[in-house]
Design a protein around this motif. Structure first.
Motif, PDB file in Angstrom:
ATOM      1  N   TRP A 136     -15.690  -9.001  -0.545  1.00  0.00           N
ATOM      2  CA  TRP A 136     -16.374  -9.981  -1.393  1.00  0.00           C
ATOM      3  C   TRP A 136     -17.187  -9.284  -2.479  1.00  0.00           C
ATOM      4  CZ3 TRP A 136     -15.940 -15.315  -1.186  1.00  0.00           C
ATOM      5  CH2 TRP A 136     -16.821 -16.035  -1.980  1.00  0.00           C
ATOM      6  N   GLN A 137     -17.656  -8.088  -2.208  1.00  0.00           N
ATOM      7  CA  GLN A 137     -18.442  -7.345  -3.190  1.00  0.00           C
ATOM      8  C   GLN A 137     -17.634  -7.061  -4.454  1.00  0.00           C
ATOM      9  OE1 GLN A 137     -21.589  -6.848  -2.513  1.00  0.00           O
ATOM     10  NE2 GLN A 137     -21.524  -7.423  -0.341  1.00  0.00           N
ATOM     11  N   ASN A 138     -16.308  -6.987  -4.312  1.00  0.00           N
ATOM     12  CA  ASN A 138     -15.448  -6.709  -5.466  1.00  0.00           C
ATOM     13  C   ASN A 138     -14.954  -7.963  -6.166  1.00  0.00           C
ATOM     14  OD1 ASN A 138     -15.686  -4.028  -4.641  1.00  0.00           O
ATOM     15  ND2 ASN A 138     -13.794  -4.102  -3.439  1.00  0.00           N
ATOM     16  N   PHE A 139     -15.364  -9.116  -5.673  1.00  0.00           N
ATOM     17  CA  PHE A 139     -14.897 -10.404  -6.203  1.00  0.00           C
ATOM     18  C   PHE A 139     -15.711 -10.757  -7.446  1.00  0.00           C
ATOM     19  CE2 PHE A 139     -14.424 -15.173  -5.326  1.00  0.00           C
ATOM     20  CZ  PHE A 139     -13.176 -15.219  -5.940  1.00  0.00           C
ATOM     21  N   LYS A 140     -15.129 -10.537  -8.610  1.00  0.00           N
ATOM     22  CA  LYS A 140     -15.838 -10.724  -9.886  1.00  0.00           C
ATOM     23  C   LYS A 140     -15.030 -11.629 -10.804  1.00  0.00           C
ATOM     24  CE  LYS A 140     -18.897  -7.595  -8.613  1.00  0.00           C
ATOM     25  NZ  LYS A 140     -20.291  -7.941  -8.257  1.00  0.00           N
ATOM     26  N   ALA A 141     -15.726 -12.244 -11.746  1.00  0.00           N
ATOM     27  CA  ALA A 141     -15.077 -13.091 -12.741  1.00  0.00           C
ATOM     28  C   ALA A 141     -14.389 -12.231 -13.799  1.00  0.00           C
ATOM     29  CB  ALA A 141     -16.106 -14.022 -13.383  1.00  0.00           C
ATOM     30  N   GLU A 142     -13.394 -12.854 -14.478  1.00  0.00           N
ATOM     31  CA  GLU A 142     -12.659 -12.258 -15.593  1.00  0.00           C
ATOM     32  C   GLU A 142     -11.904 -10.988 -15.202  1.00  0.00           C
ATOM     33  OE1 GLU A 142     -15.339 -11.710 -18.827  1.00  0.00           O
ATOM     34  OE2 GLU A 142     -15.794 -13.836 -19.023  1.00  0.00           O
ATOM     35  N   ASN A 143     -11.531 -10.880 -13.939  1.00  0.00           N
ATOM     36  CA  ASN A 143     -10.754  -9.721 -13.473  1.00  0.00           C
ATOM     37  C   ASN A 143      -9.414 -10.128 -12.868  1.00  0.00           C
ATOM     38  OD1 ASN A 143     -12.649  -7.825 -14.258  1.00  0.00           O
ATOM     39  ND2 ASN A 143     -13.688  -7.793 -12.268  1.00  0.00           N
ATOM     40  N   GLN A 144      -9.031 -11.412 -13.061  1.00  0.00           N
ATOM     41  CA  GLN A 144      -7.771 -11.926 -12.514  1.00  0.00           C
ATOM     42  C   GLN A 144      -7.688 -11.691 -11.001  1.00  0.00           C
ATOM     43  OE1 GLN A 144      -5.153  -9.779 -15.526  1.00  0.00           O
ATOM     44  NE2 GLN A 144      -4.112 -11.772 -15.435  1.00  0.00           N
ATOM     45  N   GLN A 145      -8.729 -12.129 -10.311  1.00  0.00           N
ATOM     46  CA  GLN A 145      -8.810 -11.895  -8.868  1.00  0.00           C
ATOM     47  C   GLN A 145      -8.757 -13.208  -8.103  1.00  0.00           C
ATOM     48  OE1 GLN A 145     -12.459  -9.699  -8.384  1.00  0.00           O
ATOM     49  NE2 GLN A 145     -11.468  -7.721  -8.754  1.00  0.00           N
ATOM     50  N   VAL A 146      -8.301 -13.114  -6.873  1.00  0.00           N
ATOM     51  CA  VAL A 146      -8.215 -14.272  -5.996  1.00  0.00           C
ATOM     52  C   VAL A 146      -8.416 -13.812  -4.557  1.00  0.00           C
ATOM     53  CG1 VAL A 146      -5.712 -14.076  -5.702  1.00  0.00           C
ATOM     54  CG2 VAL A 146      -6.818 -16.296  -5.395  1.00  0.00           C
ATOM     55  N   ILE A 147      -9.007 -14.685  -3.754  1.00  0.00           N
ATOM     56  CA  ILE A 147      -9.136 -14.478  -2.306  1.00  0.00           C
ATOM     57  C   ILE A 147      -8.355 -15.580  -1.624  1.00  0.00           C
ATOM     58  CG2 ILE A 147     -10.717 -14.531  -0.344  1.00  0.00           C
ATOM     59  CD1 ILE A 147     -12.845 -13.279  -2.081  1.00  0.00           C
ATOM     60  N   ILE A 148      -7.476 -15.205  -0.706  1.00  0.00           N
ATOM     61  CA  ILE A 148      -6.643 -16.201  -0.029  1.00  0.00           C
ATOM     62  C   ILE A 148      -6.855 -16.124   1.481  1.00  0.00           C
ATOM     63  CG2 ILE A 148      -4.916 -16.083  -1.873  1.00  0.00           C
ATOM     64  CD1 ILE A 148      -3.116 -14.517  -0.022  1.00  0.00           C
ATOM     65  N   GLY A 149      -6.560 -17.231   2.166  1.00  0.00           N
ATOM     66  CA  GLY A 149      -6.700 -17.286   3.619  1.00  0.00           C
ATOM     67  C   GLY A 149      -5.694 -16.403   4.325  1.00  0.00           C
ATOM     68  N   ALA A 150      -6.058 -15.955   5.525  1.00  0.00           N
ATOM     69  CA  ALA A 150      -5.195 -15.037   6.274  1.00  0.00           C
ATOM     70  C   ALA A 150      -3.866 -15.694   6.646  1.00  0.00           C
ATOM     71  CB  ALA A 150      -5.917 -14.557   7.527  1.00  0.00           C
TER      72      ALA A 150
END
Length: 412
Positions: A136-150
């Motif tokens: 979560w520490q690397n979860f930033k805006a404008e970086n084309q990132q997504v977190i998805i469920g396991a």
């Protein structure tokens, strides 16, 4: 009272010394113990499920949401401030919510995309704690990132650091079909949650979601947490009436309330069923005492000849039955507490032996059998068993008072 208790204990010791302890007495005592142990284990399991519901689901999902009936919420800053000013609202954060499709190669899945502020979410929710490897520490805006469920990551065969395509439906005012907007996103983290949340939830930063939907600074609504989670419906409805805007309110109970109500319903059914079991076991004491009264007819006659009153005789055999209830209750409490304390480990060992898990993490919000012992449950079960033992002892005790000492002594 002391004389009747001492005499009851002497009667029980006399039976043990003469080897005349009846089988039905042992069975009734063990039945009480097993019934109490089963009730304590069952209630502890229900307490464990309620704890996990509170700590896992209700610490992750918002307790309530406020959103307009149509369109997006434009002046959300004013609404957010209104909500924060309410003493029952713990937190109020904006969110963007929409449905889409996520694609990895030939695999495709429908998802619920939620845009939220990563920094604010860390302060008010435990959701970041369930992201594997502290990503979560690397979860930033404008970086084309997504977190998805396991669960979703497993079905798409995607791992941390991989890339997926998010397909966003595009609305059209001319009733024409338009191709969806396609965006490439990197999976920065995997959200390890059990149940449906793990199978269709996708998280992206709030500002990224606003840009993808072209809604400017607008949001879908405001998600809130309240101080009394199990009274969320009443609190949120009261708060909605005091807002300047007419917004639709939705609480966690609409989506996940069935879990809580099912737990409470099973708890009530378990109370009823197990109290019946304990009651049947306690009323076996009637048979035990009837046999004891018959065996002790001569002793009762001698006591009456020496001046013992009917009240004393009644108290002696009431104590006789209550002692059986106390012994069975203590054994049951000890057995139930020990098993409930190690219930999760016992079930885990049993699952490893048979090679099958009782709770599937893709369906349930936990993949293990939780347990939590509440002292109040133990006290209630123990007192209930004693009361039933007392009630069961009353009829044989009254019967003992009707023994005629002259007739009994003349027969010997």
């Amino acid at each position: 009272m002391n004389l009747s208790l001492i005499t009851a204990i002497k009667f029980r010791k006399g039976r043990r010394k003469s080897g005349m302890v009846s089988l039905i007495s042992i069975i009734s005592t063990l039945s009480i113990a097993i019934g109490i142990a089963a009730l304590i284990i069952g209630l502890s399991a229900m307490n464990g499920f309620e704890r996990e519901l509170h700590n896992r689901v209700l610490s992750v999902v918002p307790h309530g949401q406020f959103y307009p009936e149509y369109g997006n919420l434009d002046n959300w800053q004013h609404v957010q401030q209104e909500l924060k000013n309410n003493s029952n609202i713990v937190s109020a954060l904006p969110f963007v919510n929409f449905t889409g499709l996520i694609e990895n190669g030939s695999k495709l899945g429908a998802v619920q995309v939620q845009g939220l502020d990563p920094e604010q979410e860390m302060q008010v929710s435990s959701l970041p704690n369930y992201v594997l490897n502290n990503k979560w520490q690397n979860f930033k805006a404008e970086n084309q990132q997504v977190i998805i469920g396991a669960g979703l990551a497993k079905s798409l065969s995607v791992q941390e650091g991989g890339w997926v395509s998010l397909l966003i439906p595009v609305s059209s005012n001319q009733n024409q079909l338009k191709p969806p907007k396609r965006v490439r996103l990197q999976v920065v983290g995997i959200l390890e949650l059990s149940g449906s949340l793990s199978n269709n939830l996708v998280l992206i930063p709030l500002t990224d979601a606003q840009k993808l939907l072209d809604i400017g600074d607008s949001v879908t609504g405001i998600m809130v947490n309240v101080d009394q989670v199990y009274n969320a419906n009443q609190i949120l409805n009261h708060v909605a009436l005091n807002l300047d805007e007419n917004l639709i309110v939705n609480s966690w109970e609409k989506s996940y309330g069935f879990m809580y109500h099912d737990i409470q319903m099973i708890r009530k059914i378990m109370y009823l069923a197990m109290i019946v079991v304990i009651g049947v076991a306690c009323f076996n004491i009637v048979s035990t005492l009837v046999i004891a009264v018959k065996d002790k007819q001569r002793d009762i006659a001698i006591l009456k000849t020496l001046g013992a009153t009917n009240q004393l005789i009644k108290h002696i055999f009431i104590w006789y039955g209550v002692i059986s209830g106390v012994i069975g209750s203590l054994i049951g409490v000890i057995l139930g507490v020990v098993i409930a304390w190690q219930l999760s480990n016992i079930i885990e060992i049993f699952e490893s032996l048979i090679g099958h898990k009782f709770l599937n993490s893709n369906i349930y919000f936990v993949d293990f059998l939780p347990s939590e012992i509440h002292m109040m449950d133990i006290v209630i079960v123990f007192i209930t068993a004693l009361l039933l033992s007392l009630i069961a002892s009353y009829y044989p005790a009254r019967r003992a008072c009707k023994i005629d000492p002259a007739r009994i002594l003349n027969s010997f």
